[in-house]
Design a protein around this motif. Structure first.
Motif, PDB file in Angstrom:
ATOM      1  N   THR A 185       0.830  -1.208   0.000  1.00 30.59           N
ATOM      2  CA  THR A 185       0.000   0.000   0.000  1.00 30.59           C
ATOM      3  C   THR A 185       0.862   1.255   0.000  1.00 30.59           C
ATOM      4  N   LEU A 186       1.901   1.279   0.809  1.00 32.24           N
ATOM      5  CA  LEU A 186       2.786   2.445   0.841  1.00 32.24           C
ATOM      6  C   LEU A 186       3.469   2.644  -0.506  1.00 32.24           C
ATOM      7  N   ARG A 206       2.343   1.665  -3.445  1.00 34.76           N
ATOM      8  CA  ARG A 206       1.332   2.102  -4.399  1.00 34.76           C
ATOM      9  C   ARG A 206       1.037   3.592  -4.255  1.00 34.76           C
ATOM     10  N   ARG A 207       1.232   4.113  -3.062  1.00 39.88           N
ATOM     11  CA  ARG A 207       1.001   5.537  -2.822  1.00 39.88           C
ATOM     12  C   ARG A 207       2.191   6.412  -3.204  1.00 39.88           C
ATOM     13  N   GLY A 208       3.255   5.799  -3.682  1.00 41.64           N
ATOM     14  CA  GLY A 208       4.385   6.574  -4.164  1.00 41.64           C
ATOM     15  C   GLY A 208       5.556   6.668  -3.217  1.00 41.64           C
ATOM     16  N   HIS A 209       5.481   6.024  -2.045  1.00 40.31           N
ATOM     17  CA  HIS A 209       6.604   6.052  -1.112  1.00 40.31           C
ATOM     18  C   HIS A 209       7.661   5.041  -1.558  1.00 40.31           C
ATOM     19  N   ASP A 243      -6.902  -5.252   3.055  1.00 44.77           N
ATOM     20  CA  ASP A 243      -7.360  -4.695   1.782  1.00 44.77           C
ATOM     21  C   ASP A 243      -8.806  -5.144   1.554  1.00 44.77           C
ATOM     22  N   ASP A 265      -6.222   1.010   4.219  1.00 46.71           N
ATOM     23  CA  ASP A 265      -6.001   2.418   3.888  1.00 46.71           C
ATOM     24  C   ASP A 265      -5.980   3.282   5.143  1.00 46.71           C
ATOM     25  N   ALA A 284      -2.565   2.764   6.654  1.00 46.08           N
ATOM     26  CA  ALA A 284      -1.545   3.446   5.859  1.00 46.08           C
ATOM     27  C   ALA A 284      -1.612   4.955   6.048  1.00 46.08           C
ATOM     28  N   ASP A 285      -2.824   5.508   6.149  1.00 40.18           N
ATOM     29  CA  ASP A 285      -2.968   6.947   6.421  1.00 40.18           C
ATOM     30  C   ASP A 285      -2.295   7.314   7.741  1.00 40.18           C
ATOM     31  N   THR A 309       1.559   6.964   7.497  1.00 38.65           N
ATOM     32  CA  THR A 309       2.145   8.038   6.685  1.00 38.65           C
ATOM     33  C   THR A 309       2.207   9.338   7.468  1.00 38.65           C
TER      34      THR A 309
END
Length: 352
Positions: free
Chosen positions: A31-32, A34-37, A175, A337, A340-341, A344
């Protein structure tokens, strides 16, 4: 963010997962990313190559015969795991600040905590279990431990509070797009590691007392326990279906009327509960640890700890609970999510 994610050195972060810790680490890394990290996962050999995992390297030590014969000699597995984390932490102490913004320790080993003061990059450790002597001693190695702690539930944070007064709660997640609702069925299901602390033998006894067939799935992590306590109970409506990957588990959970969860320890979170709810399957289990935080009366029922008769009596009611309510609880409370929020935001906070 550039994240060093430290995982288990014992079990690969790959399907079929050895347990909830490995499944959660896999989902968080994906997930991280996929979010661009930029996530660099340090994990056991055999981990999912799509995660770009780096093996926790073990430097083989050539011990003398006298050292091996010493009464203090630990097992070879202990030595290998110790040296894997020691090598990683020495590496991060040398140049981790040039490569990462934050180190997230998602393992159960004490060295990432004990050696955190040597790093020039902030370290976050997630508490996945009740207190252990190794982790408590690592936290107390300095007057002020520089590690930022999270806990996977309010319950886990509370039992750690004497040693870690300010652990932030970031619950594990799944997920919910992958763990999709099923149509239900007439049988019960139990999933997880087949070990004494998960109590699958109690699930078989409860299901049999209720007169409802039960299917069990998961890795046989304790072969002696399985052969002595679980295998003799199989048959007569109780079936072990093997160690399934996630797709197999989705089909299994979604085709059940209810999921049994029978911990004999204080369950720190209970990822199997979240997985069942996401598949629209109500839960019936023992009231241990954090299970009561996840479940609400419209999606799960809890019996007193170790009371097989009370659990059996609840099973027919649990099988009639609303599947849509179970799915809704997973979406609102158990989403990856959400986890992950929270992570982050914490990464950004500690990295300044």
């Amino acid at each position: 963010m550039r994240v060093a994610l430290i995982a288990s050195a014992r079990f690969p972060i790959n399907e079929p997962f050895a347990g909830g810790l490995e499944a959660h680490t896999w989902g968080l890394a994906r997930t991280l990313t996929r979010r661009g990290h930029e996530v660099e996962l340090f994990a056991a050999p055999g981990s999912d190559p799509e995660l770009g995992a780096r093996e926790l390297l073990v430097r083989k030590t050539e011990l003398s015969s006298l050292a091996r014969a010493d009464i203090s000699m630990p097992s070879a597995d202990w030595m290998e795991e110790h040296h894997a984390y020691l090598g990683l932490m020495l590496d991060l102490a040398q140049d981790g600040a040039n490569r990462f913004d934050v180190v997230h320790n998602n393992s159960l080993h004490y060295l990432p905590i004990a050696m955190a003061p040597a790093l020039k990059v902030p370290v976050i450790t997630t508490l996945h279990t009740p207190p252990t002597p190794w982790l408590e001693s690592a936290i107390q190695a300095r007057d002020a431990c520089p590690v930022v702690f999270t806990a996977v539930s309010e319950f886990t944070a509370s039992v750690w509070r004497p040693c870690v007064p300010r652990a932030r709660v970031v619950r594990n997640g799944i997920d919910t797009d992958f763990w999709r609702p099923g149509t239900g069925g007439t049988d019960l299901v139990w999933s997880g590691r087949l070990v004494p602390e998960k109590g699958p033998h109690l699930a078989v006894r409860a299901a049999r007392a209720a007169g409802v067939p039960l299917r069990l799935a998961g890795p046989i992590s304790d072969e002696v326990y399985f052969k002595e306590r679980v295998e003799p109970l199989l048959g007569e409506g109780a079936q072990y279906v093997g160690h399934l990957d996630r797709r197999g588990l989705v089909d299994l959970l979604g085709s059940a009327a209810a999921a049994l969860v029978t911990p004999r320890w204080d369950e720190p979170y209970g990822l199997v509960v979240a997985e069942a709810l996401a598949c629209g399957t109500p839960v019936c289990g023992f009231d241990r640890g954090a299970l009561a935080e996840i479940l609400t009366p419209d999606c799960g029922l809890l019996a007193p700890d170790h009371d097989v008769e009370a659990l059996a009596a609840l099973i027919p009611r649990a099988m009639q609970l609303n599947r849509a309510a179970a799915r809704r609880r997973a979406e609102e409370f158990c989403s990856l999510d959400r986890a992950a929020d929270a992570y982050t935001a914490l990464y950004e906070e500690v990295a300044g």
